[in-house]
Design a protein around this motif. Structure first.
Motif, PDB file in Angstrom:
ATOM      1  N   GLU A 144       0.838  -1.213   0.000  1.00 43.63           N
ATOM      2  CA  GLU A 144       0.000   0.000   0.000  1.00 43.63           C
ATOM      3  C   GLU A 144       0.868   1.256   0.000  1.00 43.63           C
ATOM      4  O   GLU A 144       0.609   2.206  -0.737  1.00 43.63           O
ATOM      5  N   GLU A 145       1.896   1.244   0.793  1.00 41.98           N
ATOM      6  CA  GLU A 145       2.814   2.384   0.847  1.00 41.98           C
ATOM      7  C   GLU A 145       3.457   2.619  -0.514  1.00 41.98           C
ATOM      8  O   GLU A 145       3.576   3.767  -0.979  1.00 41.98           O
ATOM      9  N   LYS A 146       3.856   1.549  -1.176  1.00 42.43           N
ATOM     10  CA  LYS A 146       4.508   1.687  -2.483  1.00 42.43           C
ATOM     11  C   LYS A 146       3.555   2.249  -3.528  1.00 42.43           C
ATOM     12  O   LYS A 146       3.905   3.176  -4.275  1.00 42.43           O
ATOM     13  N   ILE A 147       2.342   1.705  -3.609  1.00 39.21           N
ATOM     14  CA  ILE A 147       1.401   2.158  -4.634  1.00 39.21           C
ATOM     15  C   ILE A 147       0.961   3.589  -4.377  1.00 39.21           C
ATOM     16  O   ILE A 147       0.820   4.395  -5.319  1.00 39.21           O
ATOM     17  N   GLU A 148       0.773   3.958  -3.134  1.00 34.81           N
ATOM     18  CA  GLU A 148       0.414   5.348  -2.837  1.00 34.81           C
ATOM     19  C   GLU A 148       1.543   6.300  -3.224  1.00 34.81           C
ATOM     20  O   GLU A 148       1.294   7.408  -3.726  1.00 34.81           O
ATOM     21  N   GLY A 149       2.790   5.862  -3.030  1.00 37.59           N
ATOM     22  CA  GLY A 149       3.923   6.668  -3.473  1.00 37.59           C
ATOM     23  C   GLY A 149       3.963   6.803  -4.985  1.00 37.59           C
ATOM     24  O   GLY A 149       4.262   7.884  -5.527  1.00 37.59           O
ATOM     25  N   TRP A 150       3.656   5.719  -5.683  1.00 40.82           N
ATOM     26  CA  TRP A 150       3.617   5.764  -7.150  1.00 40.82           C
ATOM     27  C   TRP A 150       2.510   6.700  -7.646  1.00 40.82           C
ATOM     28  O   TRP A 150       2.730   7.485  -8.566  1.00 40.82           O
ATOM     29  N   ILE A 151       1.340   6.629  -7.015  1.00 37.05           N
ATOM     30  CA  ILE A 151       0.236   7.509  -7.407  1.00 37.05           C
ATOM     31  C   ILE A 151       0.661   8.971  -7.250  1.00 37.05           C
ATOM     32  O   ILE A 151       0.440   9.797  -8.141  1.00 37.05           O
TER      33      ILE A 151
END
Length: 592
Positions: free
Chosen positions: A581-588
């Motif tokens: 979740e942390e990674k995808i939110e950073g990508w967004i």
């Protein structure tokens, strides 16, 4: 290390102030040494001659010491010293060491089972599914991950058999202790194990599964070696394996079955409730409680039931949903096969249809080959469909195993969803891409986090329409049925292990809410009884990946690119959900 006495000299000492990549490499060497079958599965030959006696006290003490040592080393780093990718890998390793070390201090669990990185129960080391006695037999046939190409390979397997016999006898000792402490399997599970042993006791040597490699010896072996190996394998079967299987069978039949419990869940055992909560954290990488998961499961069952009603009405069936389940279970058009090869051919035709649209949804593709194969007869009756990855160098293809115990009753209504889950773009894609990703530390190449691996595979089932499938309304209903099957798991797994449900109550709940056959449902419920918490990983992982895709779609609007979203999910290996979740939110945020 402690994979067996033969590997103790492979132990490496802790060294302070190491570069993080060297710690990652040392950790992977440690992982291979404590789980030599997984090392073989990954294509490493250094441990092909041994099997870990992972239920021994000495072995578990060794694990506790080393997980603690690695955690101490990792605590010396912070994010400013490392690249973002290194920091992510460190946090995955940290989570893995901490949760495994905690498991080793539990009164029931031992964290070293060589089967799919699942925990084992020290006093209940053998079960009717996903158990070492089944996996070793799978290796013995010579068509799985154990290599049989050279004389050295054949000699390695003989040594591995020696360790295996030691392990089987150790299991009897541990299970006797389990009887004394009241830590025993449910009777129904033990009764399923006994027939699995019969074939290994009664089969003539020349038709014994463990003799198969001799029948398939390479032509390059010289006559003296062929004769020596033939004699050695015959001796191993008659003097070691058959006696060991006989001892185990006699113990199970005469001593263990009478002592087995009538209860179904781990909650009925000493220290059972706290062990189950630990297993929830292990398998879901969350702090959800059994009650929360139980209620989530019931809400998902209700939601999917509404979708099933719509699909049933679109098909034009007159009757309620339960009647439609019976219709699907027994509909002759959904059971058209007369030969097992026809089942395999149907899966291969699904693959051909998917190939036409894969490029629109994915731009990452694995190098590893892939094949569909029927599950071996000795384990077919209790097996579920499964995927076994190919080798890291792609020289051995991945295999999608399909159990076909009764081809005339094989129902194909969910085969498209099953293929998406086990094969492409499910396990074959995710696991092959993971182990082929050279930018990842090697310890992140094996299967690892079930909540990510199984969550991805269940998410993959939802991609059918994007990939040109589910045009047949029965197949679409099959996809809903597969999702329902995983939602039901949240209810029945927690019901069995935290709420005192009986085996029969869990079976009836499944029969009331899905279209699987009663025989299939019984096998599944008994699987949940044997592996508490593992079945929770599928739906918990899928819901998080779907939630993150929905969040990315809403945040990025027209700039959302599904191929890039899939890249982001797949290019860091198996992650605990909080890190994903942390990674995808950073990508967004970076895309904005």
């Amino acid at each position: 290390m402690l994979a067996s006495c033969k590997t103790e000299d492979r132990k490496s000492d802790a060294v302070s102030n190491k570069p993080i990549d060297s710690i990652f490499a040392e950790f992977y060497q440690f992982k291979k040494s404590i789980n030599p079958i997984e090392a073989t599965k990954a294509g490493y030959s250094g441990y092909n001659d041994t099997i870990a006696n992972y239920i021994s006290d000495r072995y578990q003490k060794h694990l506790v010491e080393n997980y603690g040592r690695f955690l101490e080393q990792l605590s010396a780093y912070d994010s400013t010293e490392l690249t973002p990718a290194q920091w992510m890998s460190l946090r995955v390793m940290q989570w893995d060491c901490a949760i495994k070390k905690e498991g080793l201090t539990n009164k029931l669990v031992t964290m070293a089972s060589p089967i799919y990185d699942l925990p084992s129960f020290e006093l209940m080391p053998l079960i009717q599914i996903q158990s070492l006695h089944l996996y070793v037999a799978q290796l013995a046939g010579g068509t799985s991950v154990q290599p049989f190409g050279t004389v050295k390979d054949y000699d390695n397997w003989l040594e591995r058999i020696d360790d295996y016999v030691i392990f089987l006898d150790a299991c009897v000792v541990k299970m006797k202790e389990g009887i004394k402490q009241g830590v025993v399997l449910p009777k129904s599970l033990t009764k399923k194990m006994i027939p699995q042993l019969t074939g290994f006791i009664e089969a003539p040597v020349k038709r014994h599964l463990f003799y198969t490699p001799i029948l398939n010896m390479p032509d390059t072996f010289i006559t003296t070696e062929r004769e020596r190996l033939d004699k050695a394998y015959t001796s191993a079967i008659t003097e070691k394996l058959i006696p060991a299987y006989t001892r185990l069978n006699d113990f199970l039949t005469n001593s263990y079955v009478p002592a087995c419990r009538e209860t179904s869940g781990i909650g009925a055992l000493p220290h059972g409730p706290e062990t189950y909560q630990y297993l929830i954290r292990l398998h879901t990488t969350t702090n959800m409680t059994a009650d929360e998961i139980h209620e989530l499961g019931k809400s998902e069952v209700a939601r999917i039931s509404e979708e099933m009603e719509k699909a049933k009405n679109a098909i034009g069936f007159q009757g309620d949903l339960k009647a439609f389940f019976d219709h699907v279970r027994n509909h002759g058009e959904q059971m058209p096969f007369t030969q097992p090869d026809q089942v395999i051919a149907n899966f291969n035709s699904i693959r051909e249809r998917i190939d036409k649209k894969l490029g629109q949804v994915f731009d990452l593709k694995p190098k590893a080959g892939f094949e569909v194969r029927r599950t071996e007869a000795f384990r077919e009756a209790s097996a579920s469909a499964e995927y076994v990855p190919g080798s890291k160098d792609a020289t051995r293809s991945g295999i999608f195993y399909v159990p076909i115990p009764d081809v005339r009753n094989y129902n194909k209504f969910a085969d498209e969803a099953l293929f998406l889950h086990e094969a492409i773009p499910g396990h074959h894609y995710q696991l092959s891409l993971q182990q082929e990703n050279e930018s990842l530390p090697e310890f992140l190449h094996p299967e690892s986090m079930g909540v990510f691996v199984e969550g991805w595979a269940l998410y993959a089932e939802s991609l059918g329409k994007e990939l040109g499938l589910y045009e047949d309304p029965y197949q679409y209903f099959g996809m809903l049925s597969m999702e329902m099957h995983r939602a039901i798991r949240l209810v029945v797994d927690t019901g069995i292990h935290a709420k005192g449900w009986t085996r029969e109550e869990a079976i009836q709940y499944s029969l009331d809410h899905e279209a699987e056959s009663e025989e299939g449902i019984i096998a599944e419920i008994e699987r949940y009884m044997a592996t508490p918490g593992q079945a929770l990983s599928y739906k918990i992982g899928q819901l998080k990946i779907r939630e993150l895709r929905d969040k990315a779609t809403a945040s990025l609007g027209d700039s959302f690119e599904v191929k890039e979203f899939h890249n982001q999910v797949l290019n860091s290996g198996s992650l605990p959900l909080i890190l994903l979740e942390e990674k995808i939110e950073g990508w967004i945020a970076s895309q904005k």
